[in-house]
Scaffold this motif. Structure first.
Motif, short mmCIF file in Angstrom:
data_model
loop_
_atom_site.label_atom_id
_atom_site.label_comp_id
_atom_site.label_asym_id
_atom_site.label_seq_id
_atom_site.Cartn_x
_atom_site.Cartn_y
_atom_site.Cartn_z
N GLY A 145 17.85 16.92 16.44
CA GLY A 145 16.98 17.15 17.60
C GLY A 145 16.93 15.88 18.43
O GLY A 145 17.29 14.78 17.94
N ALA A 146 16.49 16.03 19.68
CA ALA A 146 16.33 14.85 20.53
C ALA A 146 15.31 13.90 19.90
O ALA A 146 15.43 12.67 20.00
CB ALA A 146 15.88 15.27 21.92
N PHE A 150 15.03 9.65 19.75
CA PHE A 150 14.00 8.80 20.38
C PHE A 150 13.63 7.65 19.44
O PHE A 150 13.30 6.56 19.88
CB PHE A 150 12.73 9.60 20.70
CG PHE A 150 12.94 10.70 21.71
CD1 PHE A 150 13.84 10.55 22.75
CD2 PHE A 150 12.22 11.89 21.62
CE1 PHE A 150 14.04 11.56 23.67
CE2 PHE A 150 12.42 12.91 22.54
CZ PHE A 150 13.33 12.74 23.56
N PHE A 170 5.41 13.08 27.76
CA PHE A 170 5.74 13.60 26.43
C PHE A 170 5.34 12.58 25.36
O PHE A 170 5.74 11.42 25.43
CB PHE A 170 7.24 13.90 26.40
CG PHE A 170 7.72 14.52 25.12
CD1 PHE A 170 7.04 15.59 24.54
CD2 PHE A 170 8.87 14.07 24.51
CE1 PHE A 170 7.49 16.17 23.37
CE2 PHE A 170 9.35 14.65 23.35
CZ PHE A 170 8.65 15.69 22.78
N TYR A 173 7.58 9.80 22.72
CA TYR A 173 8.08 8.43 22.97
C TYR A 173 7.11 7.42 22.34
O TYR A 173 7.53 6.41 21.78
CB TYR A 173 8.23 8.16 24.46
CG TYR A 173 8.90 9.26 25.25
CD1 TYR A 173 9.95 9.99 24.71
CD2 TYR A 173 8.48 9.58 26.54
CE1 TYR A 173 10.57 11.01 25.43
CE2 TYR A 173 9.08 10.59 27.27
CZ TYR A 173 10.12 11.30 26.72
OH TYR A 173 10.71 12.31 27.43
N ASN A 220 7.82 16.38 31.66
CA ASN A 220 6.97 17.20 30.79
C ASN A 220 5.62 16.48 30.72
O ASN A 220 5.61 15.31 30.39
CB ASN A 220 7.61 17.29 29.39
CG ASN A 220 6.81 18.15 28.45
OD1 ASN A 220 5.79 18.72 28.81
ND2 ASN A 220 7.26 18.24 27.21
N ASP A 244 15.28 11.21 29.22
CA ASP A 244 15.24 12.41 28.38
C ASP A 244 15.52 13.62 29.26
O ASP A 244 14.70 13.99 30.10
CB ASP A 244 13.85 12.48 27.73
CG ASP A 244 13.61 13.79 26.98
OD1 ASP A 244 14.52 14.62 26.91
OD2 ASP A 244 12.49 13.94 26.45
N ALA A 246 16.09 16.73 28.13
CA ALA A 246 16.03 17.85 27.17
C ALA A 246 16.03 19.20 27.88
O ALA A 246 16.65 20.15 27.40
CB ALA A 246 14.79 17.71 26.29
N PHE A 247 15.32 19.32 29.00
CA PHE A 247 15.19 20.61 29.67
C PHE A 247 16.11 20.75 30.89
O PHE A 247 16.08 21.78 31.55
CB PHE A 247 13.73 20.81 30.14
CG PHE A 247 12.77 21.10 29.01
CD1 PHE A 247 12.62 22.38 28.51
CD2 PHE A 247 12.02 20.08 28.43
CE1 PHE A 247 11.75 22.66 27.47
CE2 PHE A 247 11.13 20.35 27.39
CZ PHE A 247 11.00 21.63 26.91
N SER A 274 18.82 17.83 24.45
CA SER A 274 18.45 18.68 23.32
C SER A 274 19.14 20.02 23.48
O SER A 274 19.29 20.51 24.61
CB SER A 274 16.93 18.86 23.35
OG SER A 274 16.58 19.91 22.48
N THR A 276 17.88 22.47 21.45
CA THR A 276 16.92 23.36 20.79
C THR A 276 16.22 24.30 21.77
O THR A 276 15.87 25.41 21.42
CB THR A 276 15.85 22.54 20.01
OG1 THR A 276 15.03 21.83 20.92
CG2 THR A 276 16.48 21.60 19.03
N LYS A 277 16.01 23.83 23.00
CA LYS A 277 15.33 24.68 23.99
C LYS A 277 16.31 25.67 24.60
O LYS A 277 16.03 26.86 24.72
CB LYS A 277 14.74 23.83 25.12
CG LYS A 277 13.60 22.95 24.70
CD LYS A 277 14.06 21.52 24.55
CE LYS A 277 13.01 20.61 23.99
NZ LYS A 277 12.02 21.16 23.14
N LEU A 286 18.95 20.20 16.84
CA LEU A 286 20.19 19.58 17.34
C LEU A 286 19.97 18.99 18.73
O LEU A 286 19.48 19.66 19.64
CB LEU A 286 21.33 20.60 17.36
CG LEU A 286 22.72 20.04 17.66
CD1 LEU A 286 23.13 18.96 16.67
CD2 LEU A 286 23.77 21.15 17.65
C1 LIG Z 1 10.56 16.51 27.02
C2 LIG Z 1 10.99 16.79 25.61
N1 LIG Z 1 12.01 16.11 25.08
C3 LIG Z 1 12.43 16.33 23.83
C4 LIG Z 1 11.80 17.25 23.02
C5 LIG Z 1 12.24 17.41 21.60
O1 LIG Z 1 13.44 18.09 21.53
P1 LIG Z 1 14.09 18.46 20.12
O2 LIG Z 1 13.54 19.77 19.69
O3 LIG Z 1 15.56 18.50 20.41
O4 LIG Z 1 13.74 17.36 19.17
C6 LIG Z 1 10.73 17.99 23.52
C7 LIG Z 1 10.05 18.98 22.65
O5 LIG Z 1 9.07 19.56 22.99
C8 LIG Z 1 10.31 17.75 24.84
O6 LIG Z 1 9.28 18.42 25.37
#
Ligand SMILES: Cc1ncc(COP(=O)(O)O)c(C=O)c1O
Length: 420
Positions: A145-146, A150, A170, A173, A220, A244, A246-247, A274, A276-277, A286
């Motif tokens: 996962g991300a 971090f 978020f 961090y 986020n 980051d 991720a989204f 990421s 995972t989303k 992952l």
């Molecule tokens: C902005 C952000 N980055 C990273 C993550 C974590 O991602 P991962 O599920 O890949 O660890 C999240 C999870 O909520 C998130 O909101």
């Protein structure tokens, strides 16, 4: 040989004493400037400076969960099964993962992936991700996962100095920085924004003299998409920029704002993604980092030997090695975000007493005229989980974050909100 020590007349003793003190003060100042990091760390641990440089993980010290998606825990408290809950406190794509991923998983289970240790070098995964992004495999590192990445980014960030964290932001961090005693400077972001994307990152709001900045794009919990042009100057201003994304693959037009094309020329840039989303595989875990090879080599040496399990590797290789399928999947997801997000926000905004903020991402913030905690509780009793925002700095009990669902799910949330 040796130093000639001259004895001064007693008349000079007082002046000598003054000189000694002056030297000591100068040496102390030089020492403090030279040892900037320990000095800052000391400041960070001093109560008087707590609001300025704060090493405490956001949302952890106040006893509130720092993340959404606590499905099992909430289900236990509500006396329900996790499968009975509609979890809009996490922000995952509401579709089943693509067939190519599901097939790869079942093939991996039937094959050797459960029995054998995963490939420590992650060679296939890194080369699949590298070819999708058009970078060198040495610039890629897979993570559990991300979130796991971090932790390693935070180790570098702690060594680099003071960390600017835009807030509300978020919480992970802060968690990662707390592992290494990293010094944090909270940076409040303006809580008003428009609905045109991308938007310029509010550089003017970032004060102080931090050495590192953590960026979330889209942000986020606000869902703001920052423009690449507005983020680029950060690379000259900071010793380390951690972005980051991720989204980002879920956001319509998001890839055009990615900092990935800048990694090759900026060793001080780390981009974290990421899967995972995007693929709704939060349980599989992952993510990956794209950064300078020597930095990633260092991280690889620090972590435990098999952070990415064999099933996650098989799933990641399957989706990333299928560019046509991946393109199609991203299009489907982005169309859902565009269509459902616009509709859902308009519906939420029409509920008396609620304001729904614009978002480019698959989650959005709502603000109430009064506390929304009771409303959240009422929805939880009906099996609908929304994200309590009290652990986000700058937000409070009048705010909730809602993860976008499919139309049926969104209608269920709307019905519950209207009747509450
Ligand atoms: C902005 C952000 N980055 C990273 C993550 C974590 O991602 P991962 O599920 O890949 O660890 C999240 C999870 O909520 C998130 O909101």
């Amino acid at each position: 040989m040796g130093l000639a020590i001259s004895h001064k007349p007693s008349k000079g003793i007082q002046r000598d004493g003054f000189n000694t003190w002056a030297c000591l003060v100068v040496l102390l100042c030089i020492g403090l400037l030279g040892l900037r990091r320990p000095w800052r760390r000391w400041l960070a641990q001093t109560d008087a400076w707590a609001g300025w440089v704060n090493p405490a993980p956001v949302g952890v010290s106040n006893g509130l969960p720092p993340h959404g998606g606590n499905l099992s825990q909430e289900a236990r408290q509500l006396g329900m099964k996790p499968s009975q809950l509609l979890d809009a406190s996490a922000s995952l794509v509401p579709f089943r993962p693509p067939r190519v991923l599901r097939r790869a998983l079942s093939a991996a289970i039937q094959g050797q992936a459960l029995r054998d240790y995963p490939d420590r070098a992650q060679a296939d995964l890194r080369s699949a991700i590298a070819s999708w992004h058009g970078v060198d495999p040495d610039q890629v590192l897979g993570g559990n996962g991300a979130a796991e990445l971090f932790t390693w980014a935070a180790r570098d960030a702690t060594a680099a100095g003071l960390n600017a964290l835009p807030q509300p932001g978020f919480a992970d961090y802060s968690r990662a920085l707390a592992c290494w005693g990293g010094a944090i400077e909270q940076q409040p972001l303006p809580l008003e924004w428009g609905d045109c994307w991308p938007q310029p990152f509010p550089l003017g709001a970032i004060k102080g003299t931090s050495d590192v900045i953590w960026i979330t794009n889209p942000h986020n919990p606000t869902g703001q998409l920052w423009s690449r042009a507005s983020l680029e100057p950060l690379l000259a201003r900071y010793a380390l920029v951690i972005c980051d994304e991720a989204f980002l693959p879920l956001v319509p037009g998001g890839e055009a704002q990615s900092l990935l094309p800048l990694v090759a020329d900026h060793p001080n840039l780390v981009v974290i993604r990421s899967l995972t989303k995007l693929f709704a595989i939060a349980g599989l875990r992952l993510g990956y980092a794209i950064a300078a090879p020597d930095r990633l080599q260092r991280w690889h040496g620090w972590r435990d030997p098999w952070p990415v399990n064999g099933l996650a590797i098989a799933a990641g290789v399957a989706v990333m090695n299928d560019p046509v399928g991946l393109q199609r999947w991203q299009q489907r997801v982005q169309q859902w975000v565009q269509k459902e997000g616009t509709w859902f926000r308009a519906q939420l905004d029409a509920i008396p007493g609620l304001k729904a903020y614009p978002s480019a991402a698959n989650y959005l913030l709502i603000q109430g005229e009064q506390s929304l905690l009771e409303l959240r509780e009422q929805l939880a009793q009906q099996g609908i989980l929304l994200r309590d925002c009290r652990s986000f700095q700058g937000l409070g009990e009048r705010w909730l974050r809602i993860g976008l669902q499919d139309r049926r799910g969104n209608q269920r949330i709307l019905r519950a909100l209207r009747s509450a």
